[in-house]
Design an enzyme around this catalytic site. Structure first.
Site: not given
Length: 632
Positions: A281, A434, A472
């Site tokens: 990520c 995040h 995401h």
């Protein structure tokens, strides 16, 4: 020892909120807080992006070719635009979440003589085995008489428990904007995003190349899942199973290096540095760090940094879903005590949540060293002081969070304080978290921020989380965070986590300000872009505002140089305004130089200290000094 400052001069791309350039996507997210003029411009740009409106012969028209004024777009298409952006139910151009195709095994024994299948008629195996005798019983059931034991695989459809995603705006098809030649969706988005970023600078790419050596350009990007559509790895793996042949392009176009390769080969014609770094990520930040280091050292003077990911496929979603990583229908129903899920609120960073929501995006940024910025009059959008990357050490679970993010955040905050001082850090900094929307992340990430805030005496530290709105986007996620950071610097609006009613009880928020509504903030100096990735891939970037960056540049250069810079800036801003207007009209003019501008290798001139290309104004210097003179 001083170093060159990596300055952001352009950004472009696409995610569920819309186009990245000129903050369109950011303003869609905070649309209820922007001015009426900005709202009208944002809705206009989204309307053309979504092919609801087009610009023809000096006027805007709808799909029936009826003229429409810009002031009328919200009344006619406003709700449709809002509904077709941000996180929403998966649309059928990806797959049908209510009837997702799969294959099911049937085990049939001869003792069963007659078997009732509670299946839709279209789910019966085709063609039927010759020995079968089938009688339609109605209500979706059939009676089957068989002579021997059989195990067959047949087409089936199932109700997918994961139904929402952060999709590009409804009606937007990047491949329709250029001769995309059956390329995977992620690479189509790459061409769009890289073009958008370069054109947003207001400086012609050729003019930049004329100022530098050809090898002083760098391209840094990646995807982590690769290209999972039928044109890439998805088709490679499924072709034989579906009775098709594997194409010659599916393997190469599926590789995770392809976003970088496409920018080099078809957009910029780059012969300089090229790099693809992956860190789950944190992938965008991994590539940003490489670019920042190359600019600081002087190896590269212009960098294109980005990531592209289009992984809304049943297979990828199944994989994350089986890890219990994605929010599903049952989990959301239990959280809210309802029978009907609000798909807009699937992603809930720092709230009561049950998993993340996958998204698709392509984000690219153009960076220059400060000397070239001054020389060319480039518009300053911000600067990247540094990017810190640290692993987690020994792990029990490869996907579990660990201590590496403590290191990246602590280093970032310490650096920001050393450069701009305590007041700037304590009063005018914020975090783009995040914020994956998993129960574990909300605890571990908030604890890091709270402990760092305590150590540096920060109170009411603003925290925002883009994944609440765009999902995401895997390797591109921190690119979404960067775009939001630059939007906050520009518009002084801090996005709240509006998909939650309140912060979860187990979130460590004593020193944090995690708002549930958007709010107007003052001028901000510092953004911390944080990422926590599977495998122990942690990264945090320190980004300075345009005002801070300009003040730093002005201090480094004399009055005459800075005055000359400001004069050149006026022309650049005029060019930016022209592109912004064209982009809002849907006139993107994508750069796609397939087979064009090829370098003539026969005309390369080589001598002992340089290479000269006929197509470039400046030569490439060869290393002629011994860097190890003290050792050899």
């Amino acid at each position: 020892m001083t170093s060159l400052l990596p300055v952001i001069i352009g950004m472009g791309g696409i995610n569920a909120a819309g186009r990245t350039s000129f903050h369109q996507g950011f303003r869609r997210i905070v649309i209820d807080k922007i001015t009426a003029e900005a709202r009208q411009e944002t809705l206009l740009g989204l309307a053309t992006l979504m092919n609801l409106v087009s610009f023809k012969e000096g006027r805007y028209v709808d799909t029936n070719d009826h003229e429409i004024l810009t002031s009328e777009i919200e009344a006619k298409f406003g709700q449709q635009i809002l509904d077709g952006t941000l996180i929403r139910k998966i649309e059928k151009n990806h797959f049908d979440p209510d009837a997702t195709h799969w294959h099911q095994k049937m085990h049939i024994r001869p003792t069963d003589k007659t078997i009732n299948f509670e299946l839709r008629t279209k789910e019966l195996p085709q063609p039927l085995p010759n020995a079968w005798q089938v009688t339609d019983l109605g209500d979706g059931k059939v009676s089957v008489e068989i002579p021997e034991e059989l195990t067959i695989t047949h087409d089936a459809y199932r109700d997918n428990p994961i139904k929402a995603a952060g999709q590009m705006p409804t009606g937007f098809e990047p491949g329709a904007l250029y001769n995309s030649r059956h390329q995977p969706r992620g690479l189509q988005a790459t061409i769009f995003a890289a073009t958008d970023a370069i054109r947003s600078t207001g400086i012609e790419w050729g003019a930049i190349l004329d100022k530098i050596k050809p090898d002083q350009v760098g391209t840094y990007s990646a995807s982590i899942a690769g290209q999972m559509q039928a044109e890439g790895f998805g088709g490679l793996l499924k072709s034989r199973l579906s009775g098709s042949r594997v194409s010659t392009k599916q393997l190469t176009l599926g590789l995770n290096t392809m976003p970088t390769d496409f920018v080099n080969a078809y957009v910029t014609g780059n012969v300089g540095t090229t790099a693809t770094s992956t860190g789950a990520c944190a992938t965008f930040l991994y590539n940003l760090r490489t670019a920042v280091e190359d600019i600081k050292s002087g190896k590269v003077r212009v960098a294109i940094v980005g990531s592209a990911e289009a992984a809304i496929t049943p297979e990828v979603i199944e994989g994350f879903g089986n890890m219990s990583a994605l929010a599903n229908e049952n989990g959301l129903k239990k959280l809210d005590g309802v029978e009907q899920v609000d798909h807009r609120r699937t992603s809930r960073p720092f709230g009561n949540n049950c998993g993340f929501t996958i998204g698709e995006a392509a984000q690219f940024f153009v960076l220059m060293d400060d000397a070239l910025v001054v020389e060319m009059g480039a518009k300053v959008m911000g600067s990247v002081a540094d990017v810190f990357i640290n692993a987690d050490g020994f792990k029990k679970s490869i996907t579990a969070p660990g201590p590496g993010n403590y290191i990246t955040m602590a280093k970032s905050v310490a650096l920001a304080q050393s450069v701009l001082g305590k007041e700037s850090l304590q009063q005018r900094s914020f975090i783009l978290a995040h914020g994956s929307s998993t129960p574990q992340n909300r605890v571990t990430e908030s604890l890091i921020y709270d402990r760092i805030a305590t150590s540096f005496d920060i109170n009411n530290w603003s925290v925002s989380a883009p994944k609440a709105f765009v999902g995401h986007t895997l390797g591109t996620a921190s690119g979404d965070q960067m775009a939001m950071a630059l939007g906050i610097f520009s518009d002084n609006i801090m996005p709240g986590v509006t998909t939650i009613d309140k912060i979860a009880d187990d979130v460590h928020s004593d020193r944090l300000n995690i708002a549930t509504q958007h709010w107007h903030c003052g001028d901000m100096d510092i953004a911390f872009i944080n990422s926590k990735g599977f495998g122990g891939n942690n990264a945090t970037a320190v980004v300075f505002s345009p005002e801070v960056t300009l003040a730093m540049i002005e201090k480094r250069y004399n009055e005459q140089s800075f005055s000359s810079y400001q004069q050149k800036l006026t022309q650049v801003e005029q060019a930016q305004a022209i592109y912004c207007q064209r982009a809002n009209r849907g006139e993107f003019d994508l750069i796609y130089k397939f087979g064009k501008g090829l370098l003539d290798e026969d005309k390369i001139e080589i001598n002992r200290d340089s290479l000269t290309f006929a197509e470039f104004k400046n030569a490439i210097d060869l290393p002629t000094k011994n860097p190890f003179s003290d050792m050899v």
